[in-house]
Design a protein around this motif. Structure first.
Motif: not given
Length: 228
Positions: A11-12, A34-35, A85-87, A120-121
């Motif tokens: 989450r952070r 996570t995404a 994009a967040i992945d 990227i997370v």
């Protein structure tokens, strides 16, 4: 790292990642746990007035985005261009990633490559000095035997991914099969990526090389920003 600590780290990382999204952006929405955190956080921002349009990378991402009220479109409608994009990733070493744990890596690669910025997370369990996780390879069903033989010729060991809650193999959103391929430590991932891409019947592999612009690594106490 226990599951609750890991979830907090995810989450952070997601909280930092969504800061890259601004009003009017076209956003690639990644797949995986996570995404999903990031998509839900974006949904909160949309509820507060943020104006964005999302392009999901999987059936799962579409469901989550719809649930939180994010307007969706396609790459066709965005002329093949996204602002960000967040992945997530299954493993990362520097800027190189292995993805495909959710069998969505073909569409993820298309969407992630279309973004001007790929964020990227990840949590600490995804970090490695050298990539060594199994590489997912999506194949056409008719290529099951020939692709397996070709992967073994590359010193890999392909294992057909089996479904957990039904008899038979995992079938991707594209109607294909997935091999999880063990190559050991990937000392030359670029050469392997090229070789896999050339195999007849291979739709896409899970090596994402030189695509990430920034990696946000959630930790027990904060977030580490990594610029490959």
């Amino acid at each position: 790292m226990d599951e609750s600590t890991r979830k907090a780290a995810k989450r952070r990382a997601s909280e930092r990642a969504v800061e890259a999204v601004t009003d009017g952006d076209m956003v690639g929405l990644g797949s995986g746990s996570t995404a999903e955190h990031a998509i839900r956080l974006l949904g909160d921002k949309v509820e507060d007035g943020l104006d964005i349009v999302g392009v999901p990378t999987s059936f799962q991402a579409r469901e989550v985005a719809t649930d939180v009220g994010i307007e969706l479109t396609t790459l066709e409608e965005t002329a093949g261009r996204l602002d960000v994009a967040i992945d997530g990733a299954d493993q990362f070493a520097g800027g190189d990633l292995i993805k495909g744990g959710g069998a969505a890596h073909a569409r993820e690669k298309i969407v992630d490559s279309a973004a001007q910025e790929l964020v990227i997370v990840v949590d600490p369990t995804k970090r490695a000095d050298v990539l060594d996780a199994a590489v997912p390879v999506e194949i056409l069903p008719d290529a099951r035997r020939t692709a397996a033989d070709a992967i073994r010729a590359l010193d890999g060991e392909p294992t057909l991914r089996r479904a957990k809650h039904k008899s038979g193999p995992v079938v991707t959103d594209n109607g294909n099969l997935v091999f999880d391929c063990d190559f050991g430590e990937l000392t030359d991932p670029a050469t392997l990526a090229s070789a896999l891409s050339e195999l007849p019947g291979v739709v896409e592999h899970g090596l994402f090389l030189d695509l990430a612009d920034v990696v946000y690594l959630g930790t027990e106490t904060g977030v580490e920003r990594i610029e490959p």
